[in-house]
Design a protein around this motif. Structure first.
Motif, PDB file in Angstrom:
ATOM      1  N   SER A  32      24.186 -11.176  24.379  1.00 45.96           N
ATOM      2  CA  SER A  32      24.917 -11.454  25.620  1.00 45.96           C
ATOM      3  C   SER A  32      26.420 -11.371  25.323  1.00 45.96           C
ATOM      4  N   GLN A  33      27.205 -11.244  26.380  1.00 49.51           N
ATOM      5  CA  GLN A  33      28.654 -11.148  26.180  1.00 49.51           C
ATOM      6  C   GLN A  33      29.183 -12.374  25.435  1.00 49.51           C
ATOM      7  N   THR A  34      28.658 -13.556  25.752  1.00 45.45           N
ATOM      8  CA  THR A  34      29.108 -14.774  25.065  1.00 45.45           C
ATOM      9  C   THR A  34      28.802 -14.693  23.573  1.00 45.45           C
TER      10      THR A  34
ATOM     11  N   ILE B  69      33.952 -19.950  26.304  1.00 47.89           N
ATOM     12  CA  ILE B  69      34.876 -20.109  27.433  1.00 47.89           C
ATOM     13  C   ILE B  69      35.551 -18.775  27.756  1.00 47.89           C
ATOM     14  N   ALA B  70      35.998 -18.091  26.707  1.00 56.54           N
ATOM     15  CA  ALA B  70      36.691 -16.810  26.934  1.00 56.54           C
ATOM     16  C   ALA B  70      35.751 -15.780  27.554  1.00 56.54           C
ATOM     17  N   ALA B  71      34.535 -15.682  27.022  1.00 60.16           N
ATOM     18  CA  ALA B  71      33.583 -14.697  27.558  1.00 60.16           C
ATOM     19  C   ALA B  71      33.309 -14.980  29.028  1.00 60.16           C
ATOM     20  N   HIS B  72      33.172 -16.254  29.368  1.00 65.02           N
ATOM     21  CA  HIS B  72      32.812 -16.603  30.751  1.00 65.02           C
ATOM     22  C   HIS B  72      33.982 -16.395  31.718  1.00 65.02           C
ATOM     23  N   LEU B  73      35.142 -16.927  31.374  1.00 63.39           N
ATOM     24  CA  LEU B  73      36.245 -16.889  32.344  1.00 63.39           C
ATOM     25  C   LEU B  73      36.841 -15.489  32.497  1.00 63.39           C
ATOM     26  N   CYS B  74      36.744 -14.677  31.456  1.00 58.02           N
ATOM     27  CA  CYS B  74      37.291 -13.318  31.587  1.00 58.02           C
ATOM     28  C   CYS B  74      36.513 -12.495  32.612  1.00 58.02           C
TER      29      CYS B  74
ATOM     30  N   SER C 277      36.950 -27.799  13.131  1.00 55.95           N
ATOM     31  CA  SER C 277      36.974 -26.427  12.614  1.00 55.95           C
ATOM     32  C   SER C 277      35.603 -25.761  12.663  1.00 55.95           C
ATOM     33  N   GLU C 278      34.548 -26.563  12.593  1.00 52.35           N
ATOM     34  CA  GLU C 278      33.205 -25.963  12.620  1.00 52.35           C
ATOM     35  C   GLU C 278      32.711 -25.699  14.033  1.00 52.35           C
ATOM     36  N   ARG C 279      33.151 -26.517  14.982  1.00 52.19           N
ATOM     37  CA  ARG C 279      32.548 -26.415  16.318  1.00 52.19           C
ATOM     38  C   ARG C 279      33.382 -25.659  17.334  1.00 52.19           C
ATOM     39  N   VAL C 280      34.691 -25.575  17.089  1.00 54.95           N
ATOM     40  CA  VAL C 280      35.554 -25.127  18.192  1.00 54.95           C
ATOM     41  C   VAL C 280      35.506 -23.613  18.431  1.00 54.95           C
ATOM     42  N   VAL C 281      35.286 -22.820  17.392  1.00 53.92           N
ATOM     43  CA  VAL C 281      35.361 -21.364  17.598  1.00 53.92           C
ATOM     44  C   VAL C 281      34.264 -20.855  18.541  1.00 53.92           C
ATOM     45  N   PRO C 282      32.989 -21.258  18.354  1.00 52.84           N
ATOM     46  CA  PRO C 282      31.995 -20.834  19.348  1.00 52.84           C
ATOM     47  C   PRO C 282      32.346 -21.299  20.769  1.00 52.84           C
ATOM     48  N   THR C 283      32.942 -22.488  20.883  1.00 53.48           N
ATOM     49  CA  THR C 283      33.329 -22.969  22.217  1.00 53.48           C
ATOM     50  C   THR C 283      34.424 -22.091  22.815  1.00 53.48           C
ATOM     51  N   VAL C 284      35.414 -21.752  22.009  1.00 53.53           N
ATOM     52  CA  VAL C 284      36.474 -20.843  22.479  1.00 53.53           C
ATOM     53  C   VAL C 284      35.849 -19.517  22.935  1.00 53.53           C
ATOM     54  N   GLY C 285      34.914 -19.019  22.141  1.00 52.71           N
ATOM     55  CA  GLY C 285      34.254 -17.757  22.493  1.00 52.71           C
ATOM     56  C   GLY C 285      33.501 -17.853  23.798  1.00 52.71           C
TER      57      GLY C 285
ATOM     58  N   ASP D 197      32.949 -29.238  21.984  1.00 51.62           N
ATOM     59  CA  ASP D 197      31.596 -28.914  21.522  1.00 51.62           C
ATOM     60  C   ASP D 197      30.762 -28.201  22.584  1.00 51.62           C
ATOM     61  N   GLN D 198      31.407 -27.853  23.726  1.00 50.87           N
ATOM     62  CA  GLN D 198      30.680 -27.140  24.785  1.00 50.87           C
ATOM     63  C   GLN D 198      29.477 -27.969  25.250  1.00 50.87           C
ATOM     64  N   SER D 199      29.625 -29.312  25.195  1.00 49.24           N
ATOM     65  CA  SER D 199      28.509 -30.158  25.649  1.00 49.24           C
ATOM     66  C   SER D 199      28.297 -30.006  27.155  1.00 49.24           C
ATOM     67  N   THR D 200      29.348 -29.781  27.909  1.00 47.20           N
ATOM     68  CA  THR D 200      29.191 -29.339  29.289  1.00 47.20           C
ATOM     69  C   THR D 200      29.471 -27.842  29.286  1.00 47.20           C
ATOM     70  N   PRO D 201      28.460 -27.022  29.479  1.00 49.40           N
ATOM     71  CA  PRO D 201      28.665 -25.571  29.388  1.00 49.40           C
ATOM     72  C   PRO D 201      29.717 -25.088  30.385  1.00 49.40           C
ATOM     73  N   ILE D 202      30.504 -24.127  29.961  1.00 50.31           N
ATOM     74  CA  ILE D 202      31.602 -23.606  30.794  1.00 50.31           C
ATOM     75  C   ILE D 202      31.076 -22.983  32.084  1.00 50.31           C
TER      76      ILE D 202
END
Lengths: 270, 102
Positions: free
Chosen positions: B80-82, A49-54, A39-47, A118-123
């Motif tokens: 940044s967008q991220t 990934i979403a920012a990058h792939l969009c 719950s602490e780590r996943v939201v920034p990771t979702v953000g 944890d976005q240990s491998t950046p998207i």
């Protein structure tokens, strides 16, 4: 396949559209994140990934496969209200391999990536692996050990365990990759369907089984050096993992001898 | 993460580059604390931050609270967008003053 980001796309509008409106066509890409008490780590990771792939303009979906979390991971994720994110809830904690399998089997993209919470491998490494599939690979795996990989903050203990396990895997198991355990792996849809339908291991060493199966099915696997940061809060216990890994190497061999992977080649060509 | 500081205006500019996670919070806190008791705003430029985790977010909130207590503010500039998406998902975009440029 589109392996580049589109510079003409307005990043904010593209993200807003993805966040608010269900895509009206099948996704080209699916990203699966296994999550146990994240719950602490996943939201920034979702953000991230979403920012990058969009930015790509390519239709894509996000699947978070909960692994029986006892914190509020599921509630936090559902509270985000993202139109193209699905949260798969598990009643029980069965292991990372189980969560990844459920996510991969639920994915409907032509390309499927699983990535750690944890976005240990950046998207940003997504395109590097995608290029390998564009060039004909069935599976592209991130590698923290190949020349060209950029690894930060990895502890000496973790390095030692990784090195020791890798020697065992390469020479004792005949798998030629330098890093089987990086949590950033990409598959074509047919490869994912075939491999995850035959995956039997629910815990941490499921990666090893997947790569064993890929070799057995004569799939092309590309190992790609990636950037990797040992993210704070990792729940991996190297000693426990090492013991489990050794046990699972024997289990995989035994499964194969008993014919429990029969049908794999047939599934791939089907 | 790299931190650059410009103090040639009444409102100091702290520019961050790279990944802002718990490995970086100590050095960020040290840099920010030198301005903590000043009653004007501190600008934190986030245009070159490619990822911020919950520890980084918590540290930004801590700095903002401390600055507001002293009558100042921490203003986030050109995220940044991220970072923008992460601030939105965590609803911290409602808590901070955010400017599109520095």
């Amino acid at each position: 396949m589109n392996s580049s980001l589109d510079p003409n796309i307005d990043k904010s509008i593209a993200y807003r559209s993805w966040a608010d409106h269900k895509i009206d066509q099948p996704p080209e890409w699916s990203v699966v994140i296994p999550a146990y008490n994240e719950s602490e780590r996943v939201v920034p990771t979702v953000g991230a990934i979403a920012a990058h792939l969009c930015r790509s303009g390519t239709p894509w979906e996000l699947i978070v496969a909960d692994d029986g979390s006892t914190d509020d991971t599921v509630e936090v994720l559902n509270g985000l209200g993202l139109a193209n994110m699905r949260v798969l809830v598990a009643e029980q904690n069965r292991g990372k391999g189980s969560a990844v399998r459920r996510g991969m089997q639920a994915a409907s993209g032509n390309i499927v990536l699983f990535a750690d919470a944890d976005q240990s491998t950046p998207i940003e490494q997504f395109e590097t692996l995608l290029k390998a599939l564009d060039n004909g690979a069935d599976v592209a795996i991130g590698s923290r050990s190949m020349e060209g990989a950029q690894v930060a903050n990895k502890s000496a203990t973790r390095k030692l365990f990784s090195h020791g396990l890798n020697i065992l895997v390469r020479f004792g198991f005949g798998i030629p990759y330098q890093d089987t355990q990086c949590g950033f792996k990409m598959f074509t849809a047919p490869a994912a369907r075939a491999l995850f339908a035959h995956q039997l291991i629910d815990q941490f060493s499921f990666d090893l089984e997947i790569l064993y199966l890929a070799r057995k099915a004569n799939m092309t696997v590309a190992e790609i050096p990636v950037e990797w940061i040992d993210a704070p809060g990792s729940t991996v216990d190297p000693a426990k993992v090492a013991v489990e890994f050794l046990k699972d190497m024997a289990v995989i061999r035994w499964n194969d001898i008993r014919g429990r992977y029969r049908g794999l080649t047939h599934d791939l060509s089907a | 993460m790299e931190i650059a500081i410009e103090t040639d205006s009444p409102s100091p500019l702290v520019t961050l580059t790279g990944r802002f996670d718990s490995f970086e919070t100590a050095q960020f806190r040290e840099k920010m604390d030198q301005f903590a008791d000043q009653s004007h705003e501190i600008r934190v430029h986030l245009g070159a931050v490619n990822f911020i985790d919950s520890s980084g977010l918590a540290e930004l909130v801590r700095s903002m609270k401390r600055s507001r207590e002293a009558g100042g503010d921490v203003v986030l500039c050109a995220p940044s967008q991220t970072v923008r998406v992460i601030l939105e998902l965590t609803r911290l975009d409602m808590a901070f003053t955010i400017r599109p440029d520095a």
